[in-house]
Design a protein around this motif. Structure first.
Motif, PDB file in Angstrom:
ATOM      1  N   ALA A  52      21.219-114.358  38.119  1.00  0.00           N
ATOM      2  CA  ALA A  52      20.317-115.471  37.788  1.00  0.00           C
ATOM      3  C   ALA A  52      20.560-116.633  38.740  1.00  0.00           C
ATOM      4  O   ALA A  52      19.628-117.271  39.236  1.00  0.00           O
ATOM      5  CB  ALA A  52      20.544-115.921  36.351  1.00  0.00           C
ATOM      6  N   TRP A  53      21.827-116.895  38.987  1.00  0.00           N
ATOM      7  CA  TRP A  53      22.197-118.006  39.862  1.00  0.00           C
ATOM      8  C   TRP A  53      21.694-117.736  41.280  1.00  0.00           C
ATOM      9  O   TRP A  53      21.103-118.606  41.932  1.00  0.00           O
ATOM     10  CB  TRP A  53      23.719-118.164  39.811  1.00  0.00           C
ATOM     11  N   ILE A  54      21.893-116.501  41.741  1.00  0.00           N
ATOM     12  CA  ILE A  54      21.463-116.138  43.093  1.00  0.00           C
ATOM     13  C   ILE A  54      19.936-116.093  43.170  1.00  0.00           C
ATOM     14  O   ILE A  54      19.349-116.488  44.182  1.00  0.00           O
ATOM     15  CB  ILE A  54      22.118-114.798  43.529  1.00  0.00           C
ATOM     16  N   TYR A  55      19.302-115.640  42.091  1.00  0.00           N
ATOM     17  CA  TYR A  55      17.824-115.646  42.054  1.00  0.00           C
ATOM     18  C   TYR A  55      17.297-117.051  42.343  1.00  0.00           C
ATOM     19  O   TYR A  55      16.405-117.241  43.175  1.00  0.00           O
ATOM     20  CB  TYR A  55      17.325-115.163  40.685  1.00  0.00           C
ATOM     21  N   GLN A  56      17.867-118.062  41.664  1.00  0.00           N
ATOM     22  CA  GLN A  56      17.345-119.418  41.834  1.00  0.00           C
ATOM     23  C   GLN A  56      17.604-119.941  43.251  1.00  0.00           C
ATOM     24  O   GLN A  56      16.747-120.583  43.847  1.00  0.00           O
ATOM     25  CB  GLN A  56      17.954-120.375  40.798  1.00  0.00           C
ATOM     26  N   ILE A  57      18.775-119.635  43.790  1.00  0.00           N
ATOM     27  CA  ILE A  57      19.063-120.038  45.174  1.00  0.00           C
ATOM     28  C   ILE A  57      18.039-119.411  46.117  1.00  0.00           C
ATOM     29  O   ILE A  57      17.517-120.059  47.031  1.00  0.00           O
ATOM     30  CB  ILE A  57      20.504-119.623  45.577  1.00  0.00           C
ATOM     31  N   ALA A  58      17.729-118.134  45.867  1.00  0.00           N
ATOM     32  CA  ALA A  58      16.798-117.417  46.745  1.00  0.00           C
ATOM     33  C   ALA A  58      15.395-118.008  46.648  1.00  0.00           C
ATOM     34  O   ALA A  58      14.708-118.185  47.658  1.00  0.00           O
ATOM     35  CB  ALA A  58      16.769-115.925  46.394  1.00  0.00           C
ATOM     36  N   ARG A  59      14.951-118.319  45.435  1.00  0.00           N
ATOM     37  CA  ARG A  59      13.618-118.908  45.286  1.00  0.00           C
ATOM     38  C   ARG A  59      13.565-120.285  45.972  1.00  0.00           C
ATOM     39  O   ARG A  59      12.608-120.609  46.648  1.00  0.00           O
ATOM     40  CB  ARG A  59      13.222-119.038  43.810  1.00  0.00           C
ATOM     41  N   ASN A  60      14.602-121.081  45.775  1.00  0.00           N
ATOM     42  CA  ASN A  60      14.622-122.408  46.394  1.00  0.00           C
ATOM     43  C   ASN A  60      14.559-122.303  47.917  1.00  0.00           C
ATOM     44  O   ASN A  60      13.826-123.033  48.578  1.00  0.00           O
ATOM     45  CB  ASN A  60      15.896-123.172  46.001  1.00  0.00           C
ATOM     46  N   ARG A  61      15.342-121.380  48.445  1.00  0.00           N
ATOM     47  CA  ARG A  61      15.392-121.229  49.895  1.00  0.00           C
ATOM     48  C   ARG A  61      14.042-120.745  50.422  1.00  0.00           C
ATOM     49  O   ARG A  61      13.552-121.205  51.453  1.00  0.00           O
ATOM     50  CB  ARG A  61      16.508-120.248  50.267  1.00  0.00           C
ATOM     51  N   HIS A  62      13.454-119.821  49.697  1.00  0.00           N
ATOM     52  CA  HIS A  62      12.160-119.280  50.095  1.00  0.00           C
ATOM     53  C   HIS A  62      11.110-120.395  50.163  1.00  0.00           C
ATOM     54  O   HIS A  62      10.320-120.469  51.104  1.00  0.00           O
ATOM     55  CB  HIS A  62      11.738-118.200  49.085  1.00  0.00           C
ATOM     56  N   ILE A  63      11.126-121.267  49.164  1.00  0.00           N
ATOM     57  CA  ILE A  63      10.168-122.373  49.138  1.00  0.00           C
ATOM     58  C   ILE A  63      10.435-123.332  50.306  1.00  0.00           C
ATOM     59  O   ILE A  63       9.513-123.799  50.968  1.00  0.00           O
ATOM     60  CB  ILE A  63      10.241-123.124  47.794  1.00  0.00           C
TER      61      ILE A  63
END
Ligand SMILES: [Zn+2]
Lengths: 185, 211
Positions: free
Chosen positions: A79-90
């Motif tokens: 979950a933590w990595i998911y959010q980092i990945a979404r933020n970075r993608h944006i």
């Protein structure tokens, strides 16, 4: 102490080793687990393999650098990595900084609560079960939603995101921080 | 202080988590979450949902050199980015939008002041200062309007909103938020641009005034 609790998932054990001991072997284990999944996940949004790899690289570097922010009482490592990945993608795609809430940090001296960590993992397991029992079309819509491809109106037209009871579990994890929370309002 | 009673619907939190929510609304959502334990728990539930999907994704092999490249970077010096934190009544996303400065208030009439945090074609987010007992000038908005109370309180046709409460109004709602007596009300308002203050000036003039 936590490491002896074999019930806690190996991903969490690795992440805590990275967070608390800056353990590179544990970081390599996290990389081996998450990097190929992240690449597959990011490519589902239409990114090229090369662009996806660049994002994966940034995400894993953030995992190392911001490890102190990981709190297993509230989130699975995924979950933590998911959010980092979404933020970075944006950041990469839209060239804008995503606004994020004030952070709630654990008291430095607070002891890990293994039962809460296990409860979160169990709830996350329930989420996975609920996901795997969805019809393929339903599942595809949920994937699109969490890959940032649906607007909030489109999401609200979908009934019943299977969030189960995990909210109340996470809330218990947050209550651990109530000492700090008191100062928030 | 009274408990927060107006929260963010799940669909909006899911859109925020995944990043599909436009930036101006995301500022308001992140600000409410900064103040609200309940919505923070919901947000983190959505993150766990995203994590479950990530974990279940089919793997795609990464290039062979990637891990070594990454390990070589772990000890590289990091230039610290500015980290903004809550200042007084302003939660981190507001402080970040202000780049750590004080709001730059501009009068919009009748004692009401605003400080625009960001404004694009897509929408805008601003701070509003409303004197006690004063009504927010009649305004129209295209699409959704989010109003988060940071100080004081206001009431409108739909209810009462105190610190931490967020009102999410769609474009059909023709409302007149009025600051309650006592303390001035300071709100964070996010709208699809432009916010039109109908009573103050002819609509045609508004682009000159950036309202
Ligand atoms: Zn809330």
């Amino acid at each position: 102490m936590l490491q002896k609790k074999t019930e806690i998932s190996e991903q969490t054990v690795w992440m805590l080793a990275v967070r608390d001991n800056r353990d590179r072997d544990a970081f390599c284990a996290l990389f081996d687990h998450f990097a190929p999944r992240l690449k597959g996940f990011i490519m589902r949004t239409g990114c090229s393999a090369a662009q996806a790899e660049e994002i994966v690289q940034d995400v894993m570097l953030t995992v190392w650098r911001k490890a102190a922010m990981f709190d297993p009482h509230r989130a699975q490592v995924s979950a933590w990595i998911y959010q980092i990945a979404r933020n970075r993608h944006i950041d990469v795609v839209r060239k804008e900084n995503r606004p994020v809430p004030d952070e709630l940090a654990e008291d430095p001296g607070s002891e890990p609560d293994a039962s809460q960590i296990l409860a979160i993992e169990q709830e996350a397991g329930e989420l996975k079960k609920a996901l795997s029992s969805l019809k393929p079309e339903q599942r595809e819509i949920i994937e699109k939603a969490y890959l940032g491809e649906l607007t909030h109106q489109e999401i609200s037209d979908q009934t019943g995101l299977p969030l189960g009871t995990i909210k109340s579990r996470i809330r218990l994890g947050l209550e651990r921080l109530r000492h700090e929370l008191k100062g928030m309002r | 202080m009274s408990a927060i009673t107006h929260h963010i619907p799940d669909a909006i939190l899911a859109a925020y988590t995944s990043g599909s929510l436009p930036h101006h609304y995301a500022v308001a959502v992140a600000s409410h979450v900064s103040l609200c334990l309940q919505c923070r728990a919901s947000l983190e539930a959505h993150q766990n949902m995203g994590g479950a999907l990530l974990d279940a994704t089919d793997r795609v092999a990464v290039s062979g050199h990637m891990k070594a490249d990454l390990l070589a970077q772990l000890d590289a010096p990091v230039t610290p980015e500015p980290v903004y934190t809550r200042q007084g009544i302003y939660p981190r996303p507001v402080v970040e939008a202000l780049k750590g400065q004080d709001p730059r208030w501009k009068s919009v009439g009748m004692g009401v002041r605003q400080s625009i945090l960001s404004e694009t074609k897509e929408g805008s987010v601003r701070l509003l200062y409303i004197p006690p007992g004063q009504a927010v000038p009649d305004h129209g908005h295209n699409g959704m309007e989010m109003t988060l109370v940071l100080q004081g309180s206001f009431s409108d046709e739909t209810g009462h909103f105190g610190v931490g409460d967020i009102e999410i109004a769609n474009e059909d709602l023709d409302h007149t938020p009025t600051a309650d007596p006592g303390e001035a009300c300071i709100c964070l308002a996010a709208t699809d641009a432009p916010l039109r203050f109908n009573a103050l000036m002819p609509r045609l003039l508004q682009p000159f005034f950036r309202i």
